[in-house]
Write a protein that holds these residues in place. Structure first.
Motif, short mmCIF file in Angstrom:
data_model
loop_
_atom_site.label_atom_id
_atom_site.label_comp_id
_atom_site.label_asym_id
_atom_site.label_seq_id
_atom_site.Cartn_x
_atom_site.Cartn_y
_atom_site.Cartn_z
N ASP A 56 0.84 -1.21 0.00
CA ASP A 56 0.00 0.00 0.00
C ASP A 56 0.87 1.25 0.00
O ASP A 56 0.51 2.26 -0.64
CB ASP A 56 -0.92 0.01 1.22
CG ASP A 56 -2.07 -0.97 1.09
OD1 ASP A 56 -2.33 -1.45 -0.03
OD2 ASP A 56 -2.72 -1.26 2.13
N GLU A 57 2.00 1.23 0.70
CA GLU A 57 2.88 2.39 0.73
C GLU A 57 3.51 2.64 -0.64
O GLU A 57 3.72 3.79 -1.04
CB GLU A 57 3.95 2.19 1.80
CG GLU A 57 3.41 2.33 3.21
CD GLU A 57 4.44 2.00 4.27
OE1 GLU A 57 4.49 2.70 5.30
OE2 GLU A 57 5.22 1.04 4.07
N VAL A 58 3.81 1.57 -1.35
CA VAL A 58 4.34 1.71 -2.71
C VAL A 58 3.32 2.41 -3.60
O VAL A 58 3.63 3.37 -4.32
CB VAL A 58 4.70 0.32 -3.28
CG1 VAL A 58 4.98 0.39 -4.78
CG2 VAL A 58 5.92 -0.26 -2.54
N GLU A 59 2.10 1.94 -3.54
CA GLU A 59 1.02 2.54 -4.35
C GLU A 59 0.77 3.99 -3.93
O GLU A 59 0.61 4.88 -4.79
CB GLU A 59 -0.26 1.72 -4.17
CG GLU A 59 -0.12 0.23 -4.44
CD GLU A 59 -0.56 -0.15 -5.83
OE1 GLU A 59 -1.17 0.68 -6.50
OE2 GLU A 59 -0.29 -1.30 -6.23
N HIS A 60 0.73 4.23 -2.63
CA HIS A 60 0.46 5.56 -2.09
C HIS A 60 1.52 6.56 -2.55
O HIS A 60 1.19 7.71 -2.92
CB HIS A 60 0.40 5.48 -0.57
CG HIS A 60 0.24 6.79 0.12
ND1 HIS A 60 -0.85 7.62 -0.07
CD2 HIS A 60 1.04 7.44 1.02
CE1 HIS A 60 -0.74 8.70 0.67
NE2 HIS A 60 0.41 8.62 1.33
N THR A 61 2.77 6.15 -2.55
CA THR A 61 3.86 7.06 -2.92
C THR A 61 3.73 7.52 -4.36
O THR A 61 3.80 8.74 -4.65
CB THR A 61 5.22 6.37 -2.71
OG1 THR A 61 5.35 6.01 -1.33
CG2 THR A 61 6.37 7.30 -3.10
N ILE A 62 3.51 6.59 -5.28
CA ILE A 62 3.38 6.98 -6.69
C ILE A 62 2.11 7.79 -6.90
O ILE A 62 2.10 8.78 -7.67
CB ILE A 62 3.39 5.74 -7.60
CG1 ILE A 62 4.76 5.05 -7.55
CG2 ILE A 62 3.05 6.14 -9.04
CD1 ILE A 62 5.91 5.87 -8.11
N ARG A 63 1.06 7.44 -6.22
CA ARG A 63 -0.20 8.19 -6.35
C ARG A 63 0.00 9.65 -5.92
O ARG A 63 -0.47 10.58 -6.60
CB ARG A 63 -1.28 7.52 -5.51
CG ARG A 63 -2.67 8.09 -5.70
CD ARG A 63 -3.75 7.15 -5.17
NE ARG A 63 -3.52 6.79 -3.78
CZ ARG A 63 -3.24 5.54 -3.36
NH1 ARG A 63 -3.16 4.56 -4.23
NH2 ARG A 63 -3.06 5.30 -2.08
N GLU A 64 0.72 9.86 -4.83
CA GLU A 64 0.95 11.22 -4.35
C GLU A 64 1.91 11.98 -5.27
O GLU A 64 1.72 13.19 -5.50
CB GLU A 64 1.49 11.18 -2.92
CG GLU A 64 0.48 10.73 -1.89
CD GLU A 64 -0.73 11.66 -1.82
OE1 GLU A 64 -0.55 12.84 -1.47
OE2 GLU A 64 -1.85 11.19 -2.15
#
Length: 395
Positions: free
Chosen positions: A376-384
């Motif tokens: 989830d942190e991987v996805e969150h980082t790119i999303r931000e």
């Protein structure tokens, strides 16, 4: 591919370590290639140092402090494939590199030092200073600043070469150098190899004895989660009595407490490569990270790293960003470098949102998941990153 039950269990085992790292409770920590998260047990280790200093005073030296450069070095040795007593702790890699360089006579016929354009700048600063002593420094060029065909290094190594120095994994792009090929070529012509493991040890399996490298340097700040002030130096045991480092000090003496005048008589073990009084609190702090990496196991870390870095590349490309990291997993370390417009400003905004990454000029934003990073942190980082860049944040 659907993850197997074994894969789910392996991931759960790694994520169970999250509770050991306090910062993960409030921050998306994607910067372990720069400063690994601090283990909670480091608090205990530093209290132990403080209590020992306070309660035992000078007796602490004979009760463990004096031996710490080797006993703590042994923990690093297990991570990089070295044997007991083959690694000594120093204050930083620059010190380690000076010690290595000082073992050579740069005014001799064999005075060539081969380095490369991907090597960490501090290493190359030291090498060029050796030109004052007669060294001939030759640098293998990189066309793109991110990768470097190994043949370019191999072609520079000849019978005038004394030392070949490369970073195992390039700091700017996470490109993995072929240490085995470089070492084989160097040894064939009588040269030695110094490998900087700073960006590989702890996230990429390394076996210095299997590779045959003569020296290896590294530090605790990054994947080893040990903090600053604790570098390490590996020297092949069979080379010890052949080498006489000019960068030395009283701890390297055969009988340091005799306080003999005149030229040094070198110790015959790893203490030979020490110098002055060591950074004792730095070693206390670093020990916790080494213990954890040994407990977790680098092979398990590597499997997860390859999966999450592949996912980062996929997400970044879907977002339309240029990726300056190799897609080939054999050539990719633990970092993905994403070139984003106004990258430095994006990095600053991410920090305000409690997402920690860093930025390197001529490269981009460096993203570094570690064994404690969630998907989830991987996805969150790119999303931000995508949201911030899309908002046109000012440079």
């Amino acid at each position: 591919m659907v993850p197997t039950q074994d894969a789910h269990a392996a991931e759960a085992a790694l994520l169970a370590w999250r509770k050991e790292f306090p910062i993960l409770g409030h921050t998306t920590y994607m910067i372990s290639h720069s400063l690994g998260a601090m283990p909670a047990r480091t608090h205990t280790a530093l209290r132990e140092y403080s209590d020992t200093f306070a309660d035992r005073g000078i007796r602490a030296w004979e009760e463990g402090w004096w031996e710490m450069p080797v006993t703590v070095g042994n923990l690093v040795g297990r991570i990089i494939g070295a044997g007991a007593g083959e690694v000594v702790m120093q204050q930083n890699v620059s010190t380690c590199q000076w010690i290595v360089a000082s073992c050579f006579d740069w005014g001799a016929r064999r005075n060539k030092l081969v380095t490369d354009a991907l090597n960490f700048p501090s290493n190359n600063y030291i090498y060029h200073c050796l030109e004052r002593q007669g060294a001939r420094v030759v640098t293998a060029a990189s066309d793109d600043g991110f990768t470097l065909p190994v043949e370019r290094i191999l072609d520079l190594i000849d019978d005038r070469t004394a030392l070949v120095s490369v970073s195992h994994v390039a700091f700017r792009s996470s490109y993995v150098q072929d240490l085995a090929a470089i070492t084989e070529r160097a040894h064939a012509v009588g040269a030695m190899v110094c490998a900087d493991l700073y960006q590989s040890a702890g996230t990429l399996p390394v076996d210095v004895r299997e590779l045959g490298v003569d020296f290896a340097t590294g530090g605790s700040v990054k994947w080893l989660c040990g903090g600053p002030g604790a570098g390490y130096l590996y020297v092949r045991a069979d080379l010890r009595d052949r080498l006489q480092p000019a960068a030395t000090g009283w701890m390297a003496h055969e009988e340091p407490f005799v306080f003999a005048a005149g030229p040094i008589r070198y110790a015959h073990d790893a203490f030979r490569f020490l110098n002055g009084t060591p950074n004792v609190p730095g070693m206390y702090a670093a020990r916790s990270g080494y213990e954890i990496i040994n407990e977790v196991g680098v092979p398990a870390i590597r499997v997860k790293s390859l999966r999450q870095t592949a996912r980062l590349i996929e997400l970044a490309e879907e977002a339309g960003f240029r990726v300056n990291t190799c897609r080939d997993p054999k050539l990719r370390g633990g970092v993905v470098v994403v070139d984003v417009p106004n990258g430095y400003a994006v990095t600053q905004e991410l920090a305000r949102r409690e997402i920690l990454v860093d930025y390197r000029p001529q490269a981009g934003i460096r993203l570094a998941p570690h064994f404690y990073t969630t998907d989830d942190e991987v996805e969150h980082t790119i999303r931000e990153i995508r949201a911030i860049a899309g908002a046109g944040v000012a440079a």
